[in-house]
Design an enzyme around this catalytic site. Sequence first.
Site, PDB file in Angstrom:
ATOM      1  N   ARG A  24       0.829  -1.213   0.000  1.00 14.85           N
ATOM      2  CA  ARG A  24       0.000   0.000   0.000  1.00 14.85           C
ATOM      3  C   ARG A  24       0.867   1.269   0.000  1.00 14.85           C
ATOM      4  O   ARG A  24       0.605   2.245   0.693  1.00 14.85           O
ATOM      5  CB  ARG A  24      -0.972  -0.004   1.184  1.00 14.85           C
ATOM      6  N   GLU A  25       1.928   1.206  -0.805  1.00 16.06           N
ATOM      7  CA  GLU A  25       2.840   2.338  -0.870  1.00 16.06           C
ATOM      8  C   GLU A  25       2.148   3.613  -1.354  1.00 16.06           C
ATOM      9  O   GLU A  25       2.492   4.716  -0.937  1.00 16.06           O
ATOM     10  CB  GLU A  25       4.014   2.008  -1.795  1.00 16.06           C
ATOM     11  N   LYS A  27      -1.007   4.582  -0.870  1.00 15.71           N
ATOM     12  CA  LYS A  27      -1.758   5.147   0.267  1.00 15.71           C
ATOM     13  C   LYS A  27      -0.818   5.925   1.179  1.00 15.71           C
ATOM     14  O   LYS A  27      -1.119   7.067   1.579  1.00 15.71           O
ATOM     15  CB  LYS A  27      -2.430   4.014   1.031  1.00 15.71           C
ATOM     16  N   GLY A 447     -21.699   4.461  14.577  1.00 17.03           N
ATOM     17  CA  GLY A 447     -21.151   3.292  15.266  1.00 17.03           C
ATOM     18  C   GLY A 447     -19.697   3.427  15.647  1.00 17.03           C
ATOM     19  O   GLY A 447     -19.357   3.455  16.825  1.00 17.03           O
ATOM     20  N   TRP A 576     -19.424  -7.128   0.706  1.00 15.90           N
ATOM     21  CA  TRP A 576     -18.074  -6.667   1.005  1.00 15.90           C
ATOM     22  C   TRP A 576     -17.142  -7.820   1.343  1.00 15.90           C
ATOM     23  O   TRP A 576     -16.096  -7.642   1.960  1.00 15.90           O
ATOM     24  CB  TRP A 576     -18.115  -5.633   2.125  1.00 15.90           C
ATOM     25  N   ASP A 614     -26.271  -2.774  10.182  1.00 16.40           N
ATOM     26  CA  ASP A 614     -25.917  -1.917   9.051  1.00 16.40           C
ATOM     27  C   ASP A 614     -26.054  -2.665   7.728  1.00 16.40           C
ATOM     28  O   ASP A 614     -25.562  -3.793   7.589  1.00 16.40           O
ATOM     29  CB  ASP A 614     -24.481  -1.430   9.187  1.00 16.40           C
ATOM     30  N   HIS A 656     -28.422   1.193   8.688  1.00 18.58           N
ATOM     31  CA  HIS A 656     -27.670   2.319   8.138  1.00 18.58           C
ATOM     32  C   HIS A 656     -27.248   2.006   6.716  1.00 18.58           C
ATOM     33  O   HIS A 656     -26.859   0.862   6.403  1.00 18.58           O
ATOM     34  CB  HIS A 656     -26.420   2.606   8.969  1.00 18.58           C
ATOM     35  N   HIS A 709     -16.623  11.790   5.177  1.00 16.85           N
ATOM     36  CA  HIS A 709     -15.586  11.445   4.215  1.00 16.85           C
ATOM     37  C   HIS A 709     -14.765  12.658   3.791  1.00 16.85           C
ATOM     38  O   HIS A 709     -14.020  12.612   2.820  1.00 16.85           O
ATOM     39  CB  HIS A 709     -16.199  10.757   2.995  1.00 16.85           C
TER      40      HIS A 709
END
Length: 772
Positions: A24-25, A27, A447, A576, A614, A656, A709
């Site tokens: 994950r370089e 990120k 949550g 997911w 959720d 949610h 976000h």
Amino acid sequence: MTTKSAAAAARATVYGYPRQGQGRELKKAIEGYWKGRVTADALRAEAARLRRGHWQQLAGAGVHEVPTGDFSLYDHVLDTSVMVGVVPERHRDAVAADPLAGYFAMARGTQDVAPLEMTKWFDTNYHYLVPELGPDTAFTADSTKQVTELREALTLGLTARPVLVGPVTYLLLAKPAPGVFAGFDPLTLLDRLLPVYAEVLADLRAAGAEWVQLDEPALVQDRTPADLDAVADAYRKLGALSDRPKVLVASYFDRLGDALPVLAKAPVDGLAIDFTGPAAANLDALAAVGGLPGKRLVAGVVDGRNIWINDLSKSLSVLGTLLGLADQVDVSASCSLLHVPLDNTVERDIDPQILRWLAFARQKTSEIVTLAKGLAHGTDAITAELAANRADLASRAGSPITHDPAVRARAQAVTDAYARRSQPYAERAAAQRAHLGLPLLPTTTIGSFPQTGEIRAARADLRAGRIDTDGYEERIRAEIQDVISFQEKTGLDVLVHGEPERNDMVQYFAEQLTGYLATQHGWVQSYGTRYVRPPILAGDISRPEPMTVRWTTYAQSLTEKPVKGMLTGPVTMLAWSFVRDDQPLGDTARQVALALRDEVNDLEAAGTSVIQVDEPALRETLPLRATDRPAYLAWATEAFRLTTAGVRPDTQIHTHMCYAEFGDIVRAIDDLDADVISLEAARSHMQVARELAAHGYPREAGPGVYDIHSPRVPSAEEAAALLRTGLKAIPADRLWVNPDCGLKTRAWPETRASLENLVAGARTVRGELPLS
């Protein structure tokens, strides 16, 4: 197979590749830039290094034509907006002053300026930034990124194909800009946009592109005759350009339907088509229109969205049929490999035999290359690969992991009554108000609270053996105490324990359910620098023991206010995860629902009066074609009700959802029979509240007033203004006040300030309400 020359021309290619790097370089570099620790030049250099590595991996595996332009620092739709000069007026000064900082401001916002709206990319868990367009939008070409990345690949001696979001899909994904009348149709701007695409195509040809791919996934959705006329017009005009590369139009995620004959007739040089899952229907449809004489066909026969190994023999059969339908047949995945992890060989905690059932991006690349080799040279050239593939498929089919008779018997015994609450909503609502004693406009959060570096370090220390279980749990208890104390001081009405013990809202539960596998390095991009590790749902599902009761009960012991029990719903557990593909999704959802039902009942028995299940993925997983939706919504809503229907009338069930278009599933939201639903609404200016009102939604709802976000802190007056808008659609006795989503990814300073402002805004509006 038909002519040997056609088969011999078969090439391997992909539409896109995971962006993040093995560690994950990307990120880390982007977040370092945001924090001022990484310069803009260093970020660009790291991005270029990752791109080179990806292309070299692909070429080294035998891919003949690598994609360029699919790499992004945040989102490829946002990149397209930059390419065509669509910058919202509120961001123009920032972009003019510093294009990179302005780019991220469009994505994330600033304290003073709101970001672009974000929503799901079709029915995936990837999020894109929604273009804002209006009648006065002026498009201008900026092909710098696309040309630069093409030249990088060509410099390495590679055959490269730039990949762009197509003009029709770009407009269909867009929304009217703030202040533009709601009925404005961005597709009316097509004639204005096409010359910009023509300019970009000419720039790419001048830079050395032989082929350019234009992605049109919106064409697998139900399209109107006017939409299809726009497609025909767009590609008639682009196809007629003299100064352009060859054009490959790609579509994926489902069957093309009425768009297929339009594309087949278009004067373009090739089509890239999905032939997996529901899109397998494209095979017969392609034959029905007479194939693609004179055109190139890129056949997506390897599933680009799931992680199970390909059935090579079955794919070769499809490819053999396709050889008779196009002048050239090449092999690819069904879509970009952006949606799967990078490499399964780094996984150390999965049984080696089970690992052979899994194909991440690198393994899928090998499958594509193998299929291209078999198509070009015959099955004798891949005898060993076919034998190993058959053995791995048989191993999975016969494994005891995939079949638990007790789980199957319980699921088969479910009746309709088992999925219904004991009393109708109106009676439950009265019982819940009496039991909970909440004020009008009750405040709560979704949550999770910020997962600090200290919490993540504690989890890492536990895994590494640097602390024992007692030491880890002491840190979790301290964090829960702090979270409860903060919420009480802030004045929230319904509290949460903050979920410090949870790594991810799906993975946490998957690790405690039978039938699931967890990865250590299976990262997939959700949005921007947010990466998740979807667990793998490999077999039948059951719950051996309670999963959340202990920490929820501990949190409740610290306060007199109600503390919500927090669970992830069955549809989201499927959506997911990388879900098994060897039985209907509805059957798998029912198994998950029954396991979660046990948890809900145990929470209630332990004294939890408010339980939130959720389902943010309910809309995301909605089939792209309307004819497929009723069957999906039937099993999806049943699964939710199976999870929640066993509680008493005075136990309040919340759910949610976030970052999706809800208007076309409001009836399904009603069918969930939840007592309270919280939804994303801050970026969309309370649109969902109006949609609920238009449907006559009869239950309680919390349209979000805090966009989590973005790092910006909304003011108390901003929260109050959104609440006043919400009250125009939802009466005060049914309106809740909450953020858009969980707070896990936010920092504590902005979280504290935002929630304090949220509560202050609620109190202001509460004071404006007439006394009953």
